[in-house]
Design a protein around this motif. Structure first.
Motif, PDB file in Angstrom:
ATOM      1  N   ALA A   1      10.638  -6.326  -8.302  1.00 17.35           N
ATOM      2  CA  ALA A   1       9.507  -6.593  -8.980  1.00 17.35           C
ATOM      3  C   ALA A   1       8.384  -6.597  -7.900  1.00 17.35           C
ATOM      4  N   ASP A   2       8.736  -7.078  -6.446  1.00 16.86           N
ATOM      5  CA  ASP A   2       7.730  -7.447  -5.712  1.00 16.86           C
ATOM      6  C   ASP A   2       7.847  -6.506  -4.388  1.00 16.86           C
ATOM      7  N   LEU A   3       8.575  -5.296  -4.554  1.00 15.74           N
ATOM      8  CA  LEU A   3       8.661  -4.216  -3.461  1.00 15.74           C
ATOM      9  C   LEU A   3       7.466  -3.536  -3.183  1.00 15.74           C
ATOM     10  N   GLN A   4       6.625  -3.225  -4.272  1.00 13.45           N
ATOM     11  CA  GLN A   4       5.321  -2.578  -4.244  1.00 13.45           C
ATOM     12  C   GLN A   4       4.331  -3.197  -3.335  1.00 13.45           C
ATOM     13  N   LYS A   5       4.349  -4.622  -3.454  1.00 15.10           N
ATOM     14  CA  LYS A   5       3.570  -5.676  -2.692  1.00 15.10           C
ATOM     15  C   LYS A   5       3.982  -5.453  -1.326  1.00 15.10           C
ATOM     16  N   PHE A   6       5.064  -5.102  -0.833  1.00 11.55           N
ATOM     17  CA  PHE A   6       5.503  -5.449   0.689  1.00 11.55           C
ATOM     18  C   PHE A   6       5.773  -3.988   1.268  1.00 11.55           C
ATOM     19  N   ALA A   7       5.973  -2.808   0.421  1.00  8.52           N
ATOM     20  CA  ALA A   7       6.347  -1.534   0.572  1.00  8.52           C
ATOM     21  C   ALA A   7       5.961  -1.130   2.122  1.00  8.52           C
ATOM     22  N   ASN A   8       4.662  -1.468   2.514  1.00  9.15           N
ATOM     23  CA  ASN A   8       3.922  -0.760   3.668  1.00  9.15           C
ATOM     24  C   ASN A   8       4.365  -1.611   4.744  1.00  9.15           C
ATOM     25  N   LYS A   9       4.981  -2.912   4.451  1.00  7.01           N
ATOM     26  CA  LYS A   9       5.582  -3.566   5.682  1.00  7.01           C
ATOM     27  C   LYS A   9       7.209  -3.518   5.651  1.00  7.01           C
TER      28      LYS A   9
END
Length: 341
Positions: free
Chosen positions: A38-46
């Protein structure tokens, strides 16, 4: 008439019932797809670490250092740059994949979906771990769905297995996501290539931009105009099948087939050694300047690729034309009045 009225009444009732059914809100038991993470999109660039393991061990391990992604092998071995396109596609798939169908939650049935723990020797599953700062995501990837797209997965800490809506592309082996081709040059970066063993030849770039063969033998021509350019193209586009650390023991076990010397337009020079061991072919590179990542390995290459690098001078040249012996093909002159019989 009564039969017609009854039929119309039934049709009207069914129509009203259909409208009512369609207007009802979905049942609370209806499953709505949700993201795999659910939250991978939020941290994908990191995301700065990706590990992929199976029952045989670590299949792929890469970490981000600054702006560069590097694959790690054994602690004693050097790191190697990866294919950023393949990694980006993989992370994007993990980020966008959705769970679309709940499957078994009984561990004894996981093997049917290829979801046995990788601690089992006969496991066909792959364990994926992504990390970004203090966050991590982990999922066990099982069999690919037989019909359509998707994989069966088991999220770490969840007893429920699922089917995803996307097929997750995984590396075939620990080399398949590494940077290809070997050399970080383009064709226009190369100014000359020489074979520097007993069968020496030299190709240099002319002012026109095409390559020319130095000391072209008299009365011989090239087999075709672009044959020299193909030598450069084959070198620059050289891919590898596997890596072997360039240590002395392994180097001494190889039979050298040829050595090339390459000069770039920036006047950097490096050597290319083509060798064989049994039915396998290897290429390694060396230079006097600061060692680059591509100078620390022996690269196993295909037999076809090796053959393109061990060309002899005759391989570049067309077959010499055979002069016609006119005395053998023309009839002898006969004096007037003299019978040939």
């Amino acid at each position: 008439m009564n039969k017609q009225i009854s039929a119309l009444t039934i049709i009207a009732i069914l129509a009203v019932g259909l409208v009512v059914w369609l207007s009802q809100s979905p049942s609370k038991d209806t499953f709505e797809s949700k993201l795999l993470f659910a939250d991978l999109q939020k941290f994908a660039n990191k995301v700065d670490s990706v590990e992929i393991q199976n029952a045989q061990g670590m299949l792929f391990s890469a970490k981000k250092l600054g702006d560069t992604w590097l694959a790690t092998f054994d602690p004693e071995q050097p790191v190697y740059p990866i294919s950023r396109d393949k990694l980006a596609t993989f992370v994007d798939t993990m980020m966008r994949s959705k769970l679309v169908e709940a499957k078994t939650n009984k561990p004894k049935n996981f093997f049917r979906l290829g979801l046995q723990s990788i601690e089992s020797e006969d496991s066909m599953a792959t364990l994926v771990t992504l990390k970004a700062d203090d966050h991590s995501w982990q999922v066990l990837v099982g069999n690919e769905v037989t019909l359509g797209e998707g994989h069966y997965v088991l999220i770490s800490g969840d007893a429920q297995s699922w089917r995803t809506d996307k097929t997750i592309g995984l590396p075939i082996d620990k080399f398949s996501w590494l940077k290809q081709p070997i050399l970080p040059f383009e064709e226009q970066d190369i100014s000359s290539v020489s074979r520097v063993d007993s069968l020496n030849w030299k190709i240099t770039r002319a002012a026109s931009g095409d390559f020319q063969l130095i000391d072209l033998p008299k009365d011989r021509v090239l087999e075709y105009d672009s044959i020299l350019n193909s030598v450069i193209s084959n070198l620059i586009s050289l891919n590898f099948e596997s890596l072997q650390v360039a240590n002395e023991d392994f180097s001494h076990s190889l039979k050298v087939l040829t050595q090339l010397e390459v000069t770039t337009k920036e006047q950097r020079t490096f050597q290319v050694v083509v060798s064989e061991l049994g039915d396998k072919h290897f290429v390694n590179f060396s230079a006097n300047e600061q060692p680059e990542y591509w100078q620390k390995w022996h690269y196993q290459v295909s037999n076809f690729s090796a053959q393109q690098l061990i060309k002899t001078l005759d391989d570049f040249l067309a077959e010499p034309s055979t002069p016609t012996n006119e005395s053998n093909t023309l009839p002898q002159a006969v004096d007037e009045g003299e019978s040939p019989y």
